[in-house]
Design an enzyme around this catalytic site. Structure first.
Site, PDB file in Angstrom:
ATOM      1  CE1 TYR A  49      -3.706   2.376   0.111  1.00  0.00           C
ATOM      2  CE2 TYR A  49      -2.529   3.391   1.943  1.00  0.00           C
ATOM      3  CZ  TYR A  49      -3.523   3.425   0.980  1.00  0.00           C
ATOM      4  OH  TYR A  49      -4.329   4.539   0.876  1.00  0.00           O
TER       5      TYR A  49
ATOM      6  CB  SER B 140      -4.090  12.077   5.697  1.00  0.00           C
ATOM      7  OG  SER B 140      -4.962  11.369   4.856  1.00  0.00           O
TER       8      SER B 140
ATOM      9  CE1 TYR C 190      -7.413  12.725  -1.553  1.00  0.00           C
ATOM     10  CE2 TYR C 190      -7.419  11.343   0.394  1.00  0.00           C
ATOM     11  CZ  TYR C 190      -6.822  11.767  -0.775  1.00  0.00           C
ATOM     12  OH  TYR C 190      -5.630  11.205  -1.156  1.00  0.00           O
TER      13      TYR C 190
HETATM   14  C1  FNR Z   1      -0.277   9.269   0.007  1.00  0.00           C
HETATM   15  N1  FNR Z   1      -0.582  10.549  -0.443  1.00  0.00           N
HETATM   16  C2  FNR Z   1      -1.727  11.165   0.024  1.00  0.00           C
HETATM   17  N2  FNR Z   1      -2.030  12.426  -0.388  1.00  0.00           N
HETATM   18  C3  FNR Z   1      -3.113  13.067   0.105  1.00  0.00           C
HETATM   19  O1  FNR Z   1      -3.357  14.204  -0.282  1.00  0.00           O
HETATM   20  N3  FNR Z   1      -3.915  12.447   1.014  1.00  0.00           N
HETATM   21  C4  FNR Z   1      -3.687  11.196   1.463  1.00  0.00           C
HETATM   22  O2  FNR Z   1      -4.420  10.670   2.298  1.00  0.00           O
HETATM   23  C5  FNR Z   1      -2.576  10.503   0.926  1.00  0.00           C
HETATM   24  N4  FNR Z   1      -2.300   9.219   1.307  1.00  0.00           N
HETATM   25  C6  FNR Z   1      -1.149   8.597   0.879  1.00  0.00           C
HETATM   26  C7  FNR Z   1      -0.847   7.316   1.334  1.00  0.00           C
HETATM   27  C8  FNR Z   1       0.355   6.736   0.973  1.00  0.00           C
HETATM   28  C9  FNR Z   1       0.686   5.371   1.516  1.00  0.00           C
HETATM   29  C10 FNR Z   1       1.257   7.421   0.130  1.00  0.00           C
HETATM   30  C11 FNR Z   1       2.591   6.812  -0.225  1.00  0.00           C
HETATM   31  C12 FNR Z   1       0.946   8.668  -0.349  1.00  0.00           C
HETATM   32  C13 FNR Z   1       0.347  11.287  -1.322  1.00  0.00           C
HETATM   33  C14 FNR Z   1       1.367  12.042  -0.486  1.00  0.00           C
HETATM   34  O3  FNR Z   1       0.773  13.127   0.170  1.00  0.00           O
HETATM   35  C15 FNR Z   1       2.511  12.599  -1.375  1.00  0.00           C
HETATM   36  O4  FNR Z   1       1.959  13.325  -2.435  1.00  0.00           O
HETATM   37  C16 FNR Z   1       3.404  11.472  -1.925  1.00  0.00           C
HETATM   38  O5  FNR Z   1       3.693  10.534  -0.914  1.00  0.00           O
HETATM   39  C17 FNR Z   1       4.697  12.036  -2.484  1.00  0.00           C
HETATM   40  O6  FNR Z   1       5.424  11.052  -3.141  1.00  0.00           O
HETATM   41  P1  FNR Z   1       6.690  10.288  -2.471  1.00  0.00           P
HETATM   42  O7  FNR Z   1       7.696  11.337  -2.138  1.00  0.00           O
HETATM   43  O8  FNR Z   1       6.163   9.567  -1.277  1.00  0.00           O
HETATM   44  O9  FNR Z   1       7.128   9.350  -3.520  1.00  0.00           O
END
Ligand code: FNR
Length: 422
Positions: free
Chosen positions: A46, A128, A152
């Site tokens: 995940y 989040s 969201y």
């Molecule tokens: C996310 N991301 C994300 N973004 C957001 O706006 N709300 C969320 O709930 C989530 N949840 C989430 C879960 C997981 C497991 C990941 C890996 C990512 C995206 C996050 O905010 C961000 O944009 C990315 O993680 C950036 O990429 P890298 O640096 O992790 O590769």
């Protein structure tokens, strides 16, 4: 704090004399590997996974690797200033923790451990919408340290209003609206494990703690949800779902709320009909700065500015939404040109170390969000693990500044870079 890079480095080498190596690896690949060893297969998939063939995850890295840093010499770098100004606050470093859902899959203390770590390191934490712990609980753990809320935008405007008002009440200083997730991306690893945390009651704590959401549980759903086949595994999943829901067991069993909450969440969570016109509703709801997260095109950045938002986050959700998409740093370049300094631009997707942060800032980002690396730190060592990941990022940025003759992060620009190996 002064000289953070050298102090962190010296601390690690000192421990080494006593035979102790960092529990949380410094090297980003080793960090991911170690996290994989301690996480469940579903949890790791995940977090690490992306959309489709995961070409966008690779593109994010390639877009960063395409730029090379050009060191300059013999400039007094005995003092480096990493501070940035963002929405009336001065942050010691240009780092924020990205909003990441379902952190309970990484560690049982989930968002609370991250909130404590962020507060201890003075780095803002963006709560989040899909957190495992209600925002009020994390906010209390953070004292006066800065936190933001990521929204969201669900199908219910009443729920949006309630989330925003709760975020204001618990001291969040900005609202980040994530707009790249009108549908969940086609995530191959999760699909192959047939595992979606939300359908098991994980990552919905902001909803189950919300009075508006709870009131919605007694309303009929538009579509009757399909029932899973019943076997021992289904019963185990149901037990976990009931455990995740707040409240006393007899009441949970009597009301059927845990299952109703999951069904209601799945029916409400995303709003494919969301458009630019909806933004005025949010603008009227709050005086907090509003940022749009998920921008990858210069025209969308211009539109956001014209619609009166206060900032944007150039992000492709870490490659989790669209397979084969543009690398996020490639998108940053054109967005910065379109905005021309008229509002702050945050950047994420692919940041794995201080040199990456340096490149994003040099290309015009005001600050960056750290994503997966802090989740890996959390999985390995809870609050301490998150702190170590943050400290390592900051230390490497500080040392990169020093070794490139850069006295401050605000002084970085594209003259610090050259097109890399291509
Ligand atoms: C996310 N991301 C994300 N973004 C957001 O706006 N709300 C969320 O709930 C989530 N949840 C989430 C879960 C997981 C497991 C990941 C890996 C990512 C995206 C996050 O905010 C961000 O944009 C990315 O993680 C950036 O990429 P890298 O640096 O992790 O590769």
């Amino acid at each position: 704090m002064h000289d953070r890079g050298r102090k962190r480095q010296a601390g690690i080498y000192l421990e080494g004399i006593a035979g102790r190596r960092p529990k949380v690896p410094v090297d980003s690949n080793a960090l991911e590997r170690r996290a994989r060893e301690v996480m469940s297969a579903e949890g790791f998939a995940y977090v690490a996974g992306g959309a489709g063939r995961e070409a966008t995850i690779d593109a994010n890295r390639r877009s960063l690797d395409r730029w090379s840093i050009v060191p300059r010499i013999l400039r007094d770098v005995s003092h480096r200033d990493m501070s940035v100004h963002l929405f009336g606050r001065t942050l010691d470093t240009p780092l924020l923790l990205a909003p990441i859902g379902v952190l309970e899959m990484a560690h049982r203390e989930s968002d609370l451990a991250v909130a404590r770590a962020a507060a201890a390191e003075g780095v803002p934490f963006i709560f989040s919408s899909q957190a495992s712990v209600p925002m009020e609980t994390c906010a209390t753990a953070m004292g006066n340290s800065p936190r933001w809320f990521q929204l969201y935008w669900s199908k219910s405007d009443d729920l949006v209003r309630s989330f925003v008002s709760r975020a204001e009440s618990c001291g969040c200083e900005a609202i980040v609206v994530t707009v790249d997730t009108t549908f969940l991306g086609w995530r191959s690893r999760d699909l192959d494990l047939a595992y979606l945390p939300f359908s098991r009651g994980l990552g919905i704590a902001q909803y189950t703690s919300d009075p508006v959401f709870r009131a919605m549980l007694s309303e009929p759903l538009e579509e009757i949800p399909a029932k899973p086949p019943v076997n021992l595994t289904t019963l185990g999943a149901a037990a976990k779902m009931i455990r995740s829901y707040p409240g006393k067991l007899p009441e949970k069993l009597r009301s059927g709320a845990p299952r109703a909450a999951v069904q209601r969440f799945l029916a409400t969570f995303s709003r494919p009909g969301l458009s630019w016109d909806n933004l005025s509703f949010l603008r009227d709801l709050t005086k907090l700065p509003i940022l749009i997260k998920g921008i990858q095109h210069a025209d969308d950045a211009r539109e956001a500015l014209a619609r009166g938002v206060d900032g944007i986050v150039v992000s492709n959700h870490g490659g989790r939404q669209v397979d084969g998409a543009i690398g996020s740093l490639d998108a940053l370049h054109s967005v910065v040109g379109a905005i021309g300094g008229r509002m702050p631009i945050l950047f994420d997707s692919g940041i794995r170390g201080g040199a990456d942060i340096f490149k994003a800032l040099a290309l015009g980002a005001t600050a960056v969000c750290i994503g997966r690396p802090y989740v890996y730190g959390l999985a390995i060592a809870g609050e301490t693990g998150v702190r170590e990941v943050i400290q390592n990022m900051i230390a490497e940025l500080d040392i990169t500044l020093a070794l490139t003759g850069s006295a401050s992060v605000t002084g970085l620009d594209s003259s610090c870079l050259a097109p890399g190996p291509g």
